[in-house]
Design an enzyme around this catalytic site. Structure first.
Site, PDB file in Angstrom:
ATOM      1  N   SER A 581      32.304  47.904  43.554  1.00 42.43           N
ATOM      2  CA  SER A 581      32.814  49.229  43.227  1.00 42.43           C
ATOM      3  C   SER A 581      33.097  50.007  44.511  1.00 42.43           C
ATOM      4  O   SER A 581      33.935  49.594  45.302  1.00 42.43           O
ATOM      5  CB  SER A 581      31.817  49.952  42.319  1.00 42.43           C
ATOM      6  OG  SER A 581      32.400  51.075  41.728  1.00 42.43           O
ATOM      7  N   ASP A 667      37.759  47.990  32.479  1.00 44.71           N
ATOM      8  CA  ASP A 667      36.961  48.819  33.380  1.00 44.71           C
ATOM      9  C   ASP A 667      37.486  50.259  33.370  1.00 44.71           C
ATOM     10  O   ASP A 667      38.619  50.502  33.759  1.00 44.71           O
ATOM     11  CB  ASP A 667      37.038  48.235  34.796  1.00 44.71           C
ATOM     12  CG  ASP A 667      36.057  48.875  35.760  1.00 44.71           C
ATOM     13  OD1 ASP A 667      35.612  50.002  35.496  1.00 44.71           O
ATOM     14  OD2 ASP A 667      35.737  48.241  36.787  1.00 44.71           O
ATOM     15  N   HIS A 702      33.330  47.309  33.796  1.00 40.33           N
ATOM     16  CA  HIS A 702      32.866  47.488  35.170  1.00 40.33           C
ATOM     17  C   HIS A 702      31.623  46.668  35.477  1.00 40.33           C
ATOM     18  O   HIS A 702      31.376  46.325  36.632  1.00 40.33           O
ATOM     19  CB  HIS A 702      32.575  48.974  35.402  1.00 40.33           C
ATOM     20  CG  HIS A 702      32.413  49.358  36.838  1.00 40.33           C
ATOM     21  ND1 HIS A 702      33.446  49.335  37.740  1.00 40.33           N
ATOM     22  CD2 HIS A 702      31.329  49.775  37.542  1.00 40.33           C
ATOM     23  CE1 HIS A 702      33.024  49.735  38.925  1.00 40.33           C
ATOM     24  NE2 HIS A 702      31.735  49.996  38.837  1.00 40.33           N
TER      25      HIS A 702
END
Length: 730
Positions: A581, A667, A702
Site C-alpha cells: 500500500s 480494492d 486490498h
C-alpha cells in the site's frame, strides 16, 4: 494477517558470492515462457498548472470493474506470472505444505474472553478456511473477573456463526463487526463478500440486511442498533438507527457528514453507558455521544472539531476521559465532567516533550484503574494508574509494565470495566502471538494463551534485536531485525529482506509470522526499517515524513539499507525489499532512487504509485481525506513536490531488479489500475531484461485472499519468486 512479503533462502546457498546478484547467470531462469501482455496505448493528456502529462494507460481505469477488455488484460498478466514462475510450482507446493504443517489447524483464532455470563471465542477446524464463532456459559457469573479465570470446557458449546458455511459460494468472504446484544440474546454482524469493504449488517435468525461500513453498536434496550453506510466514494458518511421490530426500509437517518474529508466510525464505550460516533479526517476529529439507555435521545457533540486537533474518548463514573493532541503533540489525557464535556477539569497525564519522550497511544478506563498503552523511545509499554477513590480523580504514580525482548508489539488493550483485570496481546518477530491478563492491583501478569507452532526448531534459536541506523541528516532510525543465531554470520554473506511502510503515523511494529520461521531456518535475515512518516517515535517523527518532508521516508529506507550493509548483515546485490500500500509507494520511489544493482528483487503489494494523478482526482475514494497526508496538488507547490517523487511519474531508463507487484480488482483503497499502469511503464522504460510481474486477485480487494489456506498459497508464490531471484531452488 501474515506479512505475505517475507521471503528467505536455503542454508545451502546462504553464503554466496558478494557480486551484484542480478548479473549472475541464475537470473536467466526468470525468462518467461511467454511475452508479457502489451495493451493498446491511448495517450491521455492531463493539464495542471500549465504542465501537461501524458498517460498512455489511463484508460485501464474502470470504476465498474467490468470492462471486458481490461479484465482480459489483467487475466493475461496473471498468465504471464504463471508462465514466468512455472518452474517454481514444485517449490511453491513445498513452501505451502511447510507453512501449513507449522500451523496448528484446530487452534483458537481468538482466545476466550469473558463478557457477562459467557466466554466468547473463535476457533478453527482442520481443513477449514474461516473461524467458527462460539460461546460457553460462565459457571458462576457472580464471581469477579480474575487473571486465573478459565473457561469450563464441560459447559455446552454454542456455535453463533460458522464463517465457513456463510462463505460458501464466495471467492472472498470477511466478517467485520460482530456484536452481541447487551442481554446476550441477539447477534448482529456485518460481512463483505467482494473484498470491496462494503459490508451488509445481518441479525441472527433474520434475513433482513442492509449495506453498511462494518461498524455497528447496540443500545441497551436489546432492540435498537446503530450502523453506518458509505457514499459512492466508499466514505462512511451516514449514521442510521434500526429497530429489530421494523423493516430496514423504516430505518432513520440520524446524521450525515457532508465534509468529504471526514469519515465516520462507531463504537460502544467500555462502561456500556455511551455509544460514540467519531468524525475524523487525517488531522482532525470530533466525537458525538449518545446515552445507550436512551436510544431515541439526541446525539451530543462532546468537543467541536478544531483543525489539527485529534482526540479519542472514554468514560468513567462522572467524567469523560480524552486522549488528545491539543497542545501536546505526543498526546495527553484530560478529563471533563459528563455535564460539561467540552470543559476540561483536569489534565490527568501529560509527558512534556522536554522532560520525557513518551507517546500516548491508547487508554482503557476501569472502575478503579486507568491503563495507558504508550511508547518510550519507540518501544511500547503499559502504564497502570490506580484511583484512590473511584468517584474522584486522584490517581497514583504509574506502575510501568515492561517486556523483555528488544523489539516487540503490544495490541488490543481490553478488559471488563468493573473488573481489575486488563488484557493485552503480545508478539515479536521471534515470539508467537500471546494473550496476557494483568491483575491491576498486584501487577501479576498471567499468560493465558500462546499461538501453537508445530514442526519447527526451538524458538530460542531465533534472535530479535533493535538497532539504530543514522540517517543522512543525523536522525536516528529504529530497526527491528531477526535471524536464526546458529545460521547467521555477520560477514555480509547472508541474504536480507528489508521491509518498510512510513505513512499515516502508523507504527509498523514487529509481529510474529509463522511463515517467516522457514525463511530464518534457511539463513535469511529479516529487518523492518521504522522510517519517518510512521508513528514509532511520536508526532514529530510522523511530520518529518509527510507533506514537503515525504522524501525523508525514502532516504531513511536507503540509509537503513546502507547501515545494515556496513554492519555486514548482508551485502550489495543481496537485498530484497518489500512493502504494501503506502509501503508500495516506498518501494516504487526507492527503486527509482537507488543505485543500480543494490537490490536483487522487490515485492510491491497493492502499491500506491500514481500519487499525483490520484490526488488531483476528487472522484477517487480517499483522495480528499488523503490530501492531509500527501498535500493538495491543486496548489502548485504540492504539485511540484509530489511530481518529484511519485513512482509512476519518475520511472527511469535504467536497470531495475526483478519486481513482483500485486493488485486487487475490487480494492477500494488503491485502484487496481495504479499497479497495472506502473508495471507497463516499467517494462517500457527499463534497460534490462528482468521480469516485472503483476499478480491480480480478480475476486479480492486490498487485503489479499480471505481464507487462511488461500493466503498461504499467495505467500508461497511470493516466496518462490524471491527465492528464485536469490538462486534458491528448494
Amino acid at each position: 494477517m501474515s506479512r505475505i512479503w517475507k521471503v528467505g533462502m536455503s542454508l545451502a546457498t546462504a553464503y554466496v558470492t558478494t557480486q551484484w546478484l542480478w548479473k549472475q547467470p541464475v537470473l536467466a531462469d526468470l525468462t518467461a515462457k511467454m511475452a508479457p501482455p502489451v495493451p493498446t496505448r491511448r495517450p491521455f493528456a492531463m493539464d495542471a498548472h500549465g504542465q501537461v502529462r501524458i498517460d498512455e494507460f489511463y484508460w485501464l481505469r474502470d470504476n465498474s470493474r467490468s470492462d471486458r477488455e481490461i479484465i482480459d488484460h489483467l487475466e493475461k498478466e496473471n498468465e504471464y506470472v504463471n508462465s514466468t514462475l512455472a518452474d517454481t510450482q514444485g517449490l511453491q507446493q513445498v513452501l505451502f505444505e511447510e507453512m501449513k504443517q507449522r500451523m496448528k489447524e484446530d487452534d483458537y483464532a481468538k482466545f476466550p474472553y469473558r463478557k457477562g455470563p459467557y466466554y466468547y471465542y473463535q476457533r478453527m477446524e482442520t481443513g477449514k478456511q474461516f473461524p467458527i464463532y462460539c460461546r460457553r456459559k460462565v459457571v458462576d457469573n457472580t464471581t469477579s473477573v480474575s487473571v486465573v479465570d478459565k473457561m469450563d470446557e464441560s459447559q455446552p458449546e454454542e456455535i453463533l456463526l460458522d464463517a465457513n458455511q456463510l462463505a460458501a459460494g464466495y471467492e472472498n468472504y470477511r466478517i467485520g463487526a460482530f456484536e452481541v446484544s447487551p442481554d446476550h440474546s441477539l447477534l448482529a454482524y456485518a460481512d463483505d463478500t467482494s473484498g470491496a469493504e462494503r459490508y451488509v449488517v445481518r441479525f441472527k435468525n433474520l434475513n433482513d440486511g442492509k449495506d453498511c461500513s462494518g461498524d455497528i453498536a447496540w443500545a441497551n434496550d436489546n432492540e435498537t442498533i446503530f450502523y453506518l453506510t458509505k457514499d459512492s466514494l466508499d466514505r462512511p458518511d451516514r449514521l442510521w438507527r434500526h429497530r429489530l421490530s421494523q423493516s430496514s426500509l423504516e430505518d432513520a437517518t440520524l446524521y450525515r457528514e457532508r465534509d468529504d474529508a471526514y469519515y465516520l466510525s462507531l463504537h460502544k464505550s467500555p462502561t456500556d453507558r455511551f455509544i460514540y460516533l467519531h468524525c475524523r479526517s487525517a488531522e482532525t476529529s470530533e466525537v458525538s455521544a449518545l446515552d445507550a439507555n436512551r436510544p431515541n435521545s439526541s446525539w451530543k457533540v462532546l468537543i467541536p472539531r478544531k483543525q489539527g486537533v485529534d482526540y479519542d474518548v472514554s468514560d468513567r463514573e462522572d467524567y469523560f476521559y480524552y486522549l488528545t493532541n491539543e497542545d501536546a503533540p505526543n498526546r495527553k489525557i484530560c478529563v471533563a465532567p459528563l455535564s460539561n464535556p467540552s470543559q476540561w477539569e483536569k489534565e490527568l497525564v501529560h509527558h512534556h516533550e522536554k522532560q520525557d519522550k513518551i507517546v500516548l497511544e491508547d487508554l482503557r478506563t476501569f472502575e478503579n484503574h486507568l491503563v495507558v498503552l504508550q511508547r518510550r523511545n519507540g518501544l511500547q509499554e503499559l502504564a497502570v494508574y490506580s484511583f484512590s477513590d473511584h468517584q474522584k480523580l486522584d490517581i497514583s504514580s504509574p506502575h510501568i509494565i515492561h517486556f523483555p525482548e528488544e523489539a516487540y508489539s503490544l495490541s488490543h488493550l481490553s478488559g471488563e470495566y468493573h473488573s481489575a483485570v486488563a488484557r493485552i496481546e503480545y508478539s515479536s518477530l521471534a515470539c508467537p502471538h500471546s494473550v496476557y491478563d494483568i491483575d491491576l492491583n498486584t501487577y501479576q501478569m498471567v499468560l493465558k494463551w500462546r499461538q501453537s507452532i508445530v514442526n519447527t526448531t526451538r524458538l530460542q534459536n531465533y534472535v530479535t534485536k533493535r538497532l539504530w541506523a543514522k540517517a543522512r541528516d543525523g536522525a536516528n532510525i529504529p530497526v527491528s531485525i531477526v535471524y536464526r543465531k546458529d545460521l547467521f554470520r555477520q560477514d555480509g554473506t547472508s541474504p536480507l529482506l528489508l521491509e518498510g511502510y512510513g505513512a499515516y503515523e502508523i507504527s509498523n511494529d514487529p509481529v510474529f509470522d509463522s511463515g517467516l520461521l522457514s525463511l530464518l531456518d534457511r539463513g535469511v535475515v529479516f529487518a523492518i526499517a521504522h522510517i519517518r512518516g510512521g508513528g514509532e517515535l511520536g508526532r514529530e517523527w510522523y511530520e518529518q515524513g509527510k507533506y514537503f518532508n515525504k522524501k525523508n521516508t525514502f532516504t531513511d529506507f536507503l540509509d537503513v539499507c546502507d547501515y545494515l550493509l556496513e554492519q555486514k548483515y548482508s551485502s550489495f546485490g543481496k537485498v530484497a525489499i518489500t512493502g504494501r500500500s503506502a509501503g508500495g509507494l516506498l518501494i516504487g520511489a526507492t527503486l527509482n532512487m537507488a543505485p543500480e544493482g543494490l537490490f536483487c528483487a522487490a515485492v510491491a503489494g497493492v502499491p500506491f504509485v500514481d500519487v499525483l494523478t490520484t490526488m488531483l482526482d476528487d472522484t477517487i475514494p480517499l483522495t480528499i481525506k488523503e490530501r492531509e497526508e500527501w498535500g493538495d496538488p491543486r496548489q502548485k507547490e504540492y504539485y511540484d513536490y509530489i511530481l518529484s517523487y511519485s513512482p509512476y511519474d519518475n520511472v527511469q531508463h535504467k536497470n531495475y531488479p526483478p519486481i513482483l507487484v500485486t493488485a486487487g480488482l475490487h480494492d477500494p483503497r488503491v485502484g487496481y489500475w495504479e499497479p497495472a499502469k506502473w508495471v507497463l511503464k516499467l517494462r517500457d522504460y527499463k534497460k534490462d531484461d528482468h521480469p516485472v510481474l503483476l499478480k491480480v486477485n480478480l475476486d479480492g480487494g486490498h487485503f489479499s485472499k480471505s481464507g487462511r489456506y488461500d493466503r498461504l498459497l499467495e505467500d508461497a508464490l511470493e516466496y518462490a519468486f524471491l527465492l528464485k531471484c536469490w538462486g534458491i531452488h528448494k
